[in-house]
Write an enzyme that holds these catalytic residues in place. Sequence first.
Site, mmCIF file in Angstrom:
data_model
loop_
_atom_site.group_PDB
_atom_site.id
_atom_site.type_symbol
_atom_site.label_atom_id
_atom_site.label_comp_id
_atom_site.label_asym_id
_atom_site.label_seq_id
_atom_site.Cartn_x
_atom_site.Cartn_y
_atom_site.Cartn_z
ATOM 1 N N CYS A 2 0.840 -1.208 0.000
ATOM 2 C CA CYS A 2 0.000 0.000 0.000
ATOM 3 C C CYS A 2 0.870 1.251 0.000
ATOM 4 O O CYS A 2 2.007 1.228 0.440
ATOM 5 C CB CYS A 2 -0.863 0.031 1.248
ATOM 6 S SG CYS A 2 -1.776 -1.484 1.485
ATOM 7 N N TRP A 78 -3.279 -2.270 -1.678
ATOM 8 C CA TRP A 78 -2.988 -3.543 -2.344
ATOM 9 C C TRP A 78 -3.698 -4.572 -1.472
ATOM 10 O O TRP A 78 -3.299 -4.822 -0.336
ATOM 11 C CB TRP A 78 -1.480 -3.757 -2.370
ATOM 12 C CG TRP A 78 -1.034 -5.074 -2.927
ATOM 13 C CD1 TRP A 78 -0.618 -6.166 -2.220
ATOM 14 C CD2 TRP A 78 -0.947 -5.438 -4.302
ATOM 15 N NE1 TRP A 78 -0.278 -7.170 -3.077
ATOM 16 C CE2 TRP A 78 -0.460 -6.762 -4.363
ATOM 17 C CE3 TRP A 78 -1.223 -4.776 -5.501
ATOM 18 C CZ2 TRP A 78 -0.252 -7.437 -5.559
ATOM 19 C CZ3 TRP A 78 -1.015 -5.459 -6.687
ATOM 20 C CH2 TRP A 78 -0.533 -6.770 -6.715
ATOM 21 N N GLY A 106 -0.147 -3.093 5.852
ATOM 22 C CA GLY A 106 0.315 -4.227 6.653
ATOM 23 C C GLY A 106 -0.819 -5.202 6.921
ATOM 24 O O GLY A 106 -1.849 -5.175 6.245
ATOM 25 N N GLU A 488 15.959 -22.150 -11.667
ATOM 26 C CA GLU A 488 15.505 -20.759 -11.517
ATOM 27 C C GLU A 488 16.680 -19.785 -11.720
ATOM 28 O O GLU A 488 16.518 -18.727 -12.330
ATOM 29 C CB GLU A 488 14.856 -20.582 -10.132
ATOM 30 C CG GLU A 488 14.529 -19.156 -9.709
ATOM 31 C CD GLU A 488 13.512 -18.430 -10.587
ATOM 32 O OE1 GLU A 488 12.968 -19.041 -11.523
ATOM 33 O OE2 GLU A 488 13.289 -17.235 -10.350
ATOM 34 N N LYS A 492 16.680 -16.824 -14.575
ATOM 35 C CA LYS A 492 16.909 -15.394 -14.308
ATOM 36 C C LYS A 492 17.944 -14.839 -15.285
ATOM 37 O O LYS A 492 17.782 -13.756 -15.829
ATOM 38 C CB LYS A 492 17.409 -15.159 -12.871
ATOM 39 C CG LYS A 492 16.392 -15.358 -11.774
ATOM 40 C CD LYS A 492 15.344 -14.272 -11.639
ATOM 41 C CE LYS A 492 14.116 -14.480 -12.454
ATOM 42 N NZ LYS A 492 13.082 -15.333 -12.086
ATOM 43 N N HIS A 511 25.112 -38.292 -17.291
ATOM 44 C CA HIS A 511 24.239 -38.866 -18.323
ATOM 45 C C HIS A 511 24.201 -38.004 -19.577
ATOM 46 O O HIS A 511 23.349 -38.199 -20.422
ATOM 47 C CB HIS A 511 22.828 -39.063 -17.763
ATOM 48 C CG HIS A 511 22.798 -39.986 -16.591
ATOM 49 N ND1 HIS A 511 22.979 -41.342 -16.705
ATOM 50 C CD2 HIS A 511 22.670 -39.739 -15.260
ATOM 51 C CE1 HIS A 511 22.932 -41.900 -15.504
ATOM 52 N NE2 HIS A 511 22.754 -40.940 -14.606
ATOM 53 N N LYS A 614 5.024 -8.831 -18.007
ATOM 54 C CA LYS A 614 4.885 -9.232 -16.603
ATOM 55 C C LYS A 614 3.749 -10.226 -16.426
ATOM 56 O O LYS A 614 3.814 -11.121 -15.604
ATOM 57 C CB LYS A 614 4.666 -7.981 -15.737
ATOM 58 C CG LYS A 614 4.597 -8.258 -14.249
ATOM 59 C CD LYS A 614 5.940 -8.710 -13.705
ATOM 60 C CE LYS A 614 5.901 -9.116 -12.255
ATOM 61 N NZ LYS A 614 7.017 -10.026 -11.921
#
Length: 619
Positions: A2, A78, A106, A488, A492, A511, A614
Amino acid sequence: MCGIVGYVGPECSERALDVIVEGLARLEYRGYDSAGVALVADGEIAWRKKAGKLANLRAEIAEHPEPFSTTGIGHTRWATHGGPTDENAHPHLGGADDKVALIHNGIVENFHVLKQELLAEGVTFRSETDTEVAAQLLARAYAEVGDLTEAMRIVVNRLEGAFTLLAVHADLPGTVVAARRNSPLVIGLGEGENFLGSDVAAFIGHTKQAMEVDQDQIVTITKDAVEVIGFDGTPAQGKRFEVTWDAAQAEKGGHSSFMVKEILEQPAAISDTLLGRTDSTGALVLDEMRIDAERLAAVDKIVIVACGTAFYSGLTAKYGIEHWTRIPCAVELAHEFRYCDPVVDEKTLVVSISQSGETMDTLMAVKHARELGALTISICNTHGATIPRESDAALYTHAGPEIAVASTKAFTAQITACYVLGLYLAQLRGGPHAQEAQEVMRELHEVPAKVETLLQQMDRVREIARFMADTRSVLFLGRHVGYPIALEGALKLKEIAYIHAEGFAAGELKHGPIALIEPGQPVFIVVPSPSTPYHLHDKVVSNIQEIRARGARTLVITEEGDEAVLPFADEVISVPATSTLLAPLLTIVPLQVFAAELAAAKGLDVDQPRNLAKSVTVE
Ligand code: F6R
């Protein structure tokens, strides 16, 4: 996250509304789904609030103009408790006469208990938020003590969780009172006017003089004065500083990109995602999911569906979920799920993971799972998004809005939320690992501080990244929970630095992929803790030896004090010790920092990489 603005100005100008709305506009970058303002005027609170963008609030104000005022508060929300609606938007009013207005950033963890107390007294509520409870408590306390600062002190001492609160009272033109615990608040010091904001961007157009607010402090501003006290009532001194950023820098908290800022926000993203998940006995409570516990306890199979980074968070969480629940857990790419004729029935729990909650591939997988009769839970960072709405239940990550295209804080928050879900299931089923749930939760609560420490030790990683700006290929190896972290880490680097990068399970090397190793090839290796069972650590150390012998440049991410890797590591990146299943919340951090720094060193747009969006709302 927020956005919060508070303002008290001189009688002659009466421009509180303009200053507040301008401040909210400067905080728009934080992301929000509704906005509102409250002004003190003529012994009343004049308020307007609207779901959606600031333009909606502006249109509402244009249609129903606000009175002139010197004093007010404004908020961009938010959503956390309650969807993004007009009713749930802030400010919230308190008292039978609506004389208190309050805004909040919060989560009030104990709002259920407090709400019951107020309901029993006959207080009625107009929203689903935790914030309204604080507004009503404040009105009640003010009625008792007749002093807004003292009333705030009484209230904050009853609240658990994380909060920044700002409040005004209709009978107090010229005063805004604020309080903070584990949530941001800063004071702007003007000439004959003072400001409050979530960050300096809120008032940077008016003053560069600012003051920090410490943890557990209450601030009272008037146009000429700022008073600070602790939650225990002792007077305190704020620390003054001069803002050296311009407005664009302020939005990014002074960092070079939103991605860097979001990487640094991970301690808060993890701890906020853990907030309110346990009761006073330490048992897990997931009331917000509003799901039939009996049906959940009967689940005999779990399927996680997600894409990209969210998929890797699911792959990571699988290890913990299966270990704690003893329920088989498959992790499927959402776009493959529908086409693989999945074996799913009413005893299957399909968990979707999505930061945006709008990814079409994931949405379609959830719809398909429902058609097959499965129980569906959405792990999502965006309240009111389509996927949680289309699911039987939602468990929200509280990472705050993620603006950079490359996902970072959402990833660690997603793993955290998956773990909370897994531990809750284990507790429900009462199996052999149910006892472990509280112990793991305790350990999880220690992780944010460890991430914070780690983030302060990233200088060498940045140096390595700058040095490697011309590298054409980087490999990533990991085993067990380190394997999805390798995947991950590679993602990135691909998406923001446009470098060929691949992640492998370290055991898979022999392998095939070992053929890629040639002198100078950089390889990151995510090493399990030496305390991990089944000799996993030793096996990964052997893998490092194998590739080193073939000339690879080894960049080893390992637990502090792990000396076994030293002879085979060109670089050692140490992370604080934690238990095996929680280690991914730490080991991913250097890889995120590495990618961001390398992309910046190449002069690329870290936040908006080419060809990517996004939110991927097409299949
Ligand atoms: C990578 C990234 C993407 C998303 C994926 C799913 O950094 O951001 O791979 O993770 O597109 O998006 P959500 O989580 O919004 O469903």
